[in-house]
Write a protein that holds these residues in place. Structure first.
Motif, PDB file in Angstrom:
ATOM      1  N   LEU A  75      -0.128  21.367 -96.777  1.00 54.83           N
ATOM      2  CA  LEU A  75      -0.114  22.052 -95.492  1.00 54.83           C
ATOM      3  C   LEU A  75      -0.431  21.066 -94.378  1.00 54.83           C
ATOM      4  CD1 LEU A  75      -2.111  25.296 -96.382  1.00 54.83           C
ATOM      5  CD2 LEU A  75       0.366  25.028 -96.238  1.00 54.83           C
ATOM      6  N   PRO A  76       0.106  21.300 -93.174  1.00 54.61           N
ATOM      7  CA  PRO A  76      -0.256  20.436 -92.047  1.00 54.61           C
ATOM      8  C   PRO A  76      -1.772  20.369 -91.902  1.00 54.61           C
ATOM      9  CG  PRO A  76       1.494  21.955 -91.425  1.00 54.61           C
ATOM     10  CD  PRO A  76       1.024  22.383 -92.789  1.00 54.61           C
ATOM     11  N   ARG A  77      -2.264  19.203 -91.559  1.00 51.58           N
ATOM     12  CA  ARG A  77      -3.712  18.974 -91.513  1.00 51.58           C
ATOM     13  C   ARG A  77      -4.437  20.007 -90.658  1.00 51.58           C
ATOM     14  NH1 ARG A  77      -7.232  14.952 -92.858  1.00 51.58           N
ATOM     15  NH2 ARG A  77      -8.969  14.482 -91.465  1.00 51.58           N
ATOM     16  N   PHE A  78      -3.832  20.368 -89.543  1.00 48.49           N
ATOM     17  CA  PHE A  78      -4.451  21.361 -88.662  1.00 48.49           C
ATOM     18  C   PHE A  78      -3.675  22.676 -88.657  1.00 48.49           C
ATOM     19  CE2 PHE A  78      -5.947  17.261 -87.184  1.00 48.49           C
ATOM     20  CZ  PHE A  78      -7.307  17.484 -87.066  1.00 48.49           C
ATOM     21  N   LEU A  79      -2.816  22.869 -89.647  1.00 46.12           N
ATOM     22  CA  LEU A  79      -2.054  24.100 -89.877  1.00 46.12           C
ATOM     23  C   LEU A  79      -1.033  24.407 -88.793  1.00 46.12           C
ATOM     24  CD1 LEU A  79      -4.874  26.434 -91.280  1.00 46.12           C
ATOM     25  CD2 LEU A  79      -3.435  24.785 -92.494  1.00 46.12           C
ATOM     26  N   LEU A  80      -1.023  23.629 -87.726  1.00 48.99           N
ATOM     27  CA  LEU A  80      -0.032  23.777 -86.656  1.00 48.99           C
ATOM     28  C   LEU A  80       0.343  22.370 -86.231  1.00 48.99           C
ATOM     29  CD1 LEU A  80       1.451  25.863 -84.850  1.00 48.99           C
ATOM     30  CD2 LEU A  80      -0.408  25.612 -83.210  1.00 48.99           C
ATOM     31  N   SER A  81       1.592  21.994 -86.466  1.00 44.69           N
ATOM     32  CA  SER A  81       1.986  20.604 -86.260  1.00 44.69           C
ATOM     33  C   SER A  81       2.104  20.261 -84.783  1.00 44.69           C
ATOM     34  CB  SER A  81       3.322  20.337 -86.954  1.00 44.69           C
ATOM     35  OG  SER A  81       4.405  20.832 -86.173  1.00 44.69           O
ATOM     36  N   LYS A  82       2.244  18.963 -84.520  1.00 45.86           N
ATOM     37  CA  LYS A  82       2.342  18.475 -83.145  1.00 45.86           C
ATOM     38  C   LYS A  82       3.527  19.084 -82.413  1.00 45.86           C
ATOM     39  CE  LYS A  82       3.763  14.264 -82.704  1.00 45.86           C
ATOM     40  NZ  LYS A  82       3.760  12.790 -82.780  1.00 45.86           N
ATOM     41  N   ILE A  83       4.687  19.159 -83.049  1.00 44.81           N
ATOM     42  CA  ILE A  83       5.854  19.691 -82.347  1.00 44.81           C
ATOM     43  C   ILE A  83       5.692  21.175 -82.058  1.00 44.81           C
ATOM     44  CG2 ILE A  83       7.133  20.062 -84.503  1.00 44.81           C
ATOM     45  CD1 ILE A  83       8.578  19.188 -81.015  1.00 44.81           C
ATOM     46  N   ASP A  84       5.067  21.932 -82.966  1.00 41.70           N
ATOM     47  CA  ASP A  84       4.811  23.343 -82.686  1.00 41.70           C
ATOM     48  C   ASP A  84       3.869  23.488 -81.497  1.00 41.70           C
ATOM     49  OD1 ASP A  84       6.113  24.656 -85.118  1.00 41.70           O
ATOM     50  OD2 ASP A  84       4.715  23.306 -86.106  1.00 41.70           O
ATOM     51  N   ARG A  85       2.835  22.653 -81.450  1.00 42.88           N
ATOM     52  CA  ARG A  85       1.878  22.724 -80.344  1.00 42.88           C
ATOM     53  C   ARG A  85       2.545  22.386 -79.018  1.00 42.88           C
ATOM     54  NH1 ARG A  85      -1.625  19.821 -84.117  1.00 42.88           N
ATOM     55  NH2 ARG A  85      -1.654  17.986 -82.756  1.00 42.88           N
ATOM     56  N   ASP A  86       3.337  21.325 -79.015  1.00 48.92           N
ATOM     57  CA  ASP A  86       4.001  20.938 -77.772  1.00 48.92           C
ATOM     58  C   ASP A  86       5.021  21.987 -77.332  1.00 48.92           C
ATOM     59  OD1 ASP A  86       2.540  18.637 -77.477  1.00 48.92           O
ATOM     60  OD2 ASP A  86       4.035  17.326 -78.390  1.00 48.92           O
ATOM     61  N   ALA A  87       5.711  22.602 -78.290  1.00 48.20           N
ATOM     62  CA  ALA A  87       6.676  23.642 -77.940  1.00 48.20           C
ATOM     63  C   ALA A  87       5.975  24.875 -77.373  1.00 48.20           C
ATOM     64  CB  ALA A  87       7.516  24.010 -79.161  1.00 48.20           C
ATOM     65  N   LEU A  88       4.841  25.250 -77.949  1.00 46.85           N
ATOM     66  CA  LEU A  88       4.072  26.374 -77.396  1.00 46.85           C
ATOM     67  C   LEU A  88       3.659  26.093 -75.962  1.00 46.85           C
ATOM     68  CD1 LEU A  88       1.695  27.616 -80.239  1.00 46.85           C
ATOM     69  CD2 LEU A  88       3.318  29.011 -78.937  1.00 46.85           C
ATOM     70  N   LEU A  89       3.156  24.880 -75.722  1.00 41.82           N
ATOM     71  CA  LEU A  89       2.754  24.521 -74.364  1.00 41.82           C
ATOM     72  C   LEU A  89       3.934  24.618 -73.407  1.00 41.82           C
ATOM     73  CD1 LEU A  89       0.733  23.348 -72.311  1.00 41.82           C
ATOM     74  CD2 LEU A  89       1.426  21.065 -73.081  1.00 41.82           C
ATOM     75  N   ALA A  90       5.081  24.062 -73.800  1.00 47.75           N
ATOM     76  CA  ALA A  90       6.256  24.094 -72.930  1.00 47.75           C
ATOM     77  C   ALA A  90       6.730  25.520 -72.692  1.00 47.75           C
ATOM     78  CB  ALA A  90       7.377  23.256 -73.539  1.00 47.75           C
ATOM     79  N   ALA A  91       6.755  26.336 -73.754  1.00 46.16           N
ATOM     80  CA  ALA A  91       7.261  27.705 -73.618  1.00 46.16           C
ATOM     81  C   ALA A  91       6.432  28.520 -72.654  1.00 46.16           C
ATOM     82  CB  ALA A  91       7.296  28.383 -74.986  1.00 46.16           C
ATOM     83  N   TYR A  92       5.104  28.316 -72.670  1.00 49.17           N
ATOM     84  CA  TYR A  92       4.231  29.158 -71.854  1.00 49.17           C
ATOM     85  C   TYR A  92       3.762  28.490 -70.562  1.00 49.17           C
ATOM     86  CZ  TYR A  92       4.184  33.019 -75.092  1.00 49.17           C
ATOM     87  OH  TYR A  92       4.570  34.118 -75.845  1.00 49.17           O
ATOM     88  N   ALA A  93       4.065  27.209 -70.381  1.00 53.32           N
ATOM     89  CA  ALA A  93       3.671  26.541 -69.134  1.00 53.32           C
ATOM     90  C   ALA A  93       4.864  26.122 -68.288  1.00 53.32           C
ATOM     91  CB  ALA A  93       2.821  25.307 -69.445  1.00 53.32           C
ATOM     92  N   ARG A  94       6.042  25.966 -68.907  1.00 51.02           N
ATOM     93  CA  ARG A  94       7.174  25.413 -68.159  1.00 51.02           C
ATOM     94  C   ARG A  94       8.364  26.364 -68.039  1.00 51.02           C
ATOM     95  NH1 ARG A  94       6.611  19.719 -67.948  1.00 51.02           N
ATOM     96  NH2 ARG A  94       4.376  19.304 -67.882  1.00 51.02           N
ATOM     97  N   PHE A  95       8.467  27.381 -68.884  1.00 48.62           N
ATOM     98  CA  PHE A  95       9.640  28.256 -68.858  1.00 48.62           C
ATOM     99  C   PHE A  95       9.216  29.706 -68.672  1.00 48.62           C
ATOM    100  CE2 PHE A  95      11.005  24.605 -71.477  1.00 48.62           C
ATOM    101  CZ  PHE A  95      12.085  24.182 -70.710  1.00 48.62           C
ATOM    102  N   ARG A  96      10.041  30.453 -67.967  1.00 45.55           N
ATOM    103  CA  ARG A  96       9.758  31.867 -67.717  1.00 45.55           C
ATOM    104  C   ARG A  96      10.110  32.711 -68.931  1.00 45.55           C
ATOM    105  NH1 ARG A  96      14.362  34.811 -67.135  1.00 45.55           N
ATOM    106  NH2 ARG A  96      16.297  33.616 -66.841  1.00 45.55           N
ATOM    107  N   PRO A  97       9.478  33.880 -69.091  1.00 47.70           N
ATOM    108  CA  PRO A  97       9.958  34.810 -70.121  1.00 47.70           C
ATOM    109  C   PRO A  97      11.419  35.180 -69.858  1.00 47.70           C
ATOM    110  CG  PRO A  97       7.793  35.474 -69.339  1.00 47.70           C
ATOM    111  CD  PRO A  97       8.256  34.377 -68.414  1.00 47.70           C
TER     112      PRO A  97
END
Length: 515
Positions: free
Chosen positions: A325-347
């Motif tokens: 399993l990923p060391r922190f259970l959420l990989s770097k690309i998932d974390r960066d995508a979450l940040l982009a989805a909720y900080a840079r793009f509208r619903p």
């Protein structure tokens, strides 16, 4: 394919089934059997569509299925220890809402880690001197996802079989477990929320309801803006024609969309209902169960479909379970995508709107500030990283073999001193002194940060922060004082070290010290 996960052997694979819940009546506020059509304040007529995703259980090897293990041998009869005196009774657990606000805690091969994996290699930073006995280093490290990868991850998330657009929430949703959920599974859900929150902008973080929600018959019973997690045997799940009998998880999400547009453009996420097969995950280790919940939360937050394992081999949203399993259970690309989805793009952002240009300035290099101090048998390290507007504080050190209250060498008041190192929301580095005192009789204490300054000169605020804290086992949290969330722990064979993270709207910092 789109949707959640399903596991066959060690593979995760999930088809996404999109079901239209309703017919359309062009009068607003009309209630239908399985959905609604109503006029948003903007005047857009919205319809609801349901997305169903399944997670299927392993056939053996990693838990679930296979032969039944023989019952364990009865434990040896041991004398019952006397009850602890009243002053040494452990503190009551935090309510789920308070727990979910804390930083995630991980155990790795004899060490404890507070916060996500933002710690840089010390050798890649420049030594900047010492602060109250702590060696301080600082610098920039290229440790983030490139913009092209973020776009390649996110754009397919906006494509569904019958609607089009990124189905994110306009306001932070609230997660509830449903009535009857055990304390263990509630704790797993809380940990999953902590992990996801560490990747989200502060104003988009999930909250967690203290009161379990009524058992929903389906996602249509989950209030708008809610995510309900239910742990029940698959035999009790609502019947679905497309459901495989080996499924271990199932997520249904309601999406509001505009039926008057040619592509049924998404307006925003509505609600989600996550089902976990309690009969299957009872055989899983904790980290695997939390990983499953994290994966399903990604889908509930608007990430339909799966990432391409060839391009993103470590992604939590991949269709295959990794050997480890990923060391922190959420990989770097998932974390960066979450940040982009909720900080840079509208619903509701359309696929063509998810581009490097609309993403805006995106840095794959993080600013780091780090502190290190030696203790017998190990080292305490802490600090903070800053990239693309997101601060990630962290702390780590050797895990003690006993709780603080059980340390026979400590009595009265124990004290630790060290430093605080952090960043502001604009990326300015802040440094200060840290001091912690704990009354061993009642496991209460005081955590103070003093002489807090900007690294470039000048006092930060009035230069001081103070928190009363409570100790539970080897972890301590804020019980009063200044604003902020404190998540700390004790380190070392005899609790020689301490460290943790402080998160506020104006400062995110790691701190550490030694006795």
């Amino acid at each position: 394919m789109a949707g959640g996960m399903e596991t066959r052997g060690n593979a995760l694979y999930t088809p996404c089934v999109v079901r239209r819940l309703i017919g359309f009546d062009w009068s607003p506020h009309v209630i239908f059997q399985l959905g609604i059509v109503k006029m948003k304040p903007s005047g857009i007529l919205c319809a609801v569509i349901l997305i169903v995703a399944s997670l299927h259980g392993c056939g053996g090897g990693g838990g679930g299925g296979g032969t039944v293990a023989p019952p364990p041998a009865p434990p040896a009869v041991m004398p019952t220890p006397p009850p602890a005196p009243p002053e040494m009774m452990p503190k009551a657990a935090l309510e789920p809402s308070a727990q979910a606000a804390q930083a995630p805690l991980f155990g790795f091969d004899g060490s404890l880690q507070i916060g996500m994996g933002a710690a840089p290699p010390a050798e890649e930073l420049q030594k900047m001197g010492s602060r109250n006995g702590v060696e301080v280093s600082q610098g920039s490290v290229r440790d983030g996802s490139v913009a092209a990868d973020v776009i390649a991850y996110l754009r397919p998330r906006a494509i569904h079989p019958e609607v089009t657009g990124l189905a994110t929430f306009p306001n932070p949703p609230t997660v509830h477990v449903v009535e009857g959920t055990s304390e263990k599974y509630t704790g797993y859900a809380v940990r999953a929320v902590q992990i996801v929150n560490a990747a989200l902008p502060r104003d988009a973080r999930l909250s967690f309801g203290d009161t379990p929600a009524p058992d929903p018959a389906g996602v249509e019973d989950v209030p708008r803006g809610g995510i309900h997690i239910e742990f029940i045997p698959q035999s009790q799940w609502p019947e679905e024609d497309d459901m495989d009998q080996s499924a271990v998880g199932n997520t249904k999400s309601q999406i509001f969309y505009n039926p008057r547009t040619q592509r049924n453009e998404v307006v925003e996420a509505g609600s989600s209902h996550i089902l976990i097969d309690s009969g299957e995950v009872q055989n899983f280790p904790e980290e695997k169960t939390v990983y499953v919940i994290v994966h399903e939360l990604l889908h509930a937050l608007g990430f339909s479909g799966h990432t391409d394992p060839a391009r993103f081999p470590d992604a939590t949203l991949n269709p295959n379970v990794p050997a480890n399993l990923p060391r922190f259970l959420l990989s770097k690309i998932d974390r960066d995508a979450l940040l982009a989805a909720y900080a840079r793009f509208r619903p509701g952002a359309l696929p063509e709107e998810i581009s490097a240009q609309s993403l805006g300035p995106w840095d794959e290099t993080s600013l780091h500030v780090r502190g290190d101090l030696g203790i017998p048998g190990g080292e305490v390290s802490f600090g903070a990283a800053f990239r693309n507007g997101l601060a990630q504080p962290w702390a780590t050190g050797p895990e003690p073999p006993m709780d603080l209250a059980q340390n026979p060498e400590l009595s009265g008041t124990a004290t630790w001193s060290g430093a605080l190192l952090g960043v502001t929301p604009s990326g300015e580095v802040v440094v200060g002194d840290a001091g912690l005192g704990v009354d061993l009789a009642n496991l209460d204490g005081q955590l103070d940060f003093t002489d807090v300054q900007f690294d470039g000169g000048g006092m930060w605020g009035d230069g001081d922060l103070g928190y009363s804290i409570e100790v539970r086992g080897n972890v301590f949290t804020r019980s009063g004082g200044d604003a902020g969330v404190v998540t700390g722990a004790f380190f070392g064979a005899r609790h020689e070290g301490m460290g943790g993270v402080l998160e506020r709207s104006d400062l995110s910092a790691g701190f550490g010290g030694k006795r």
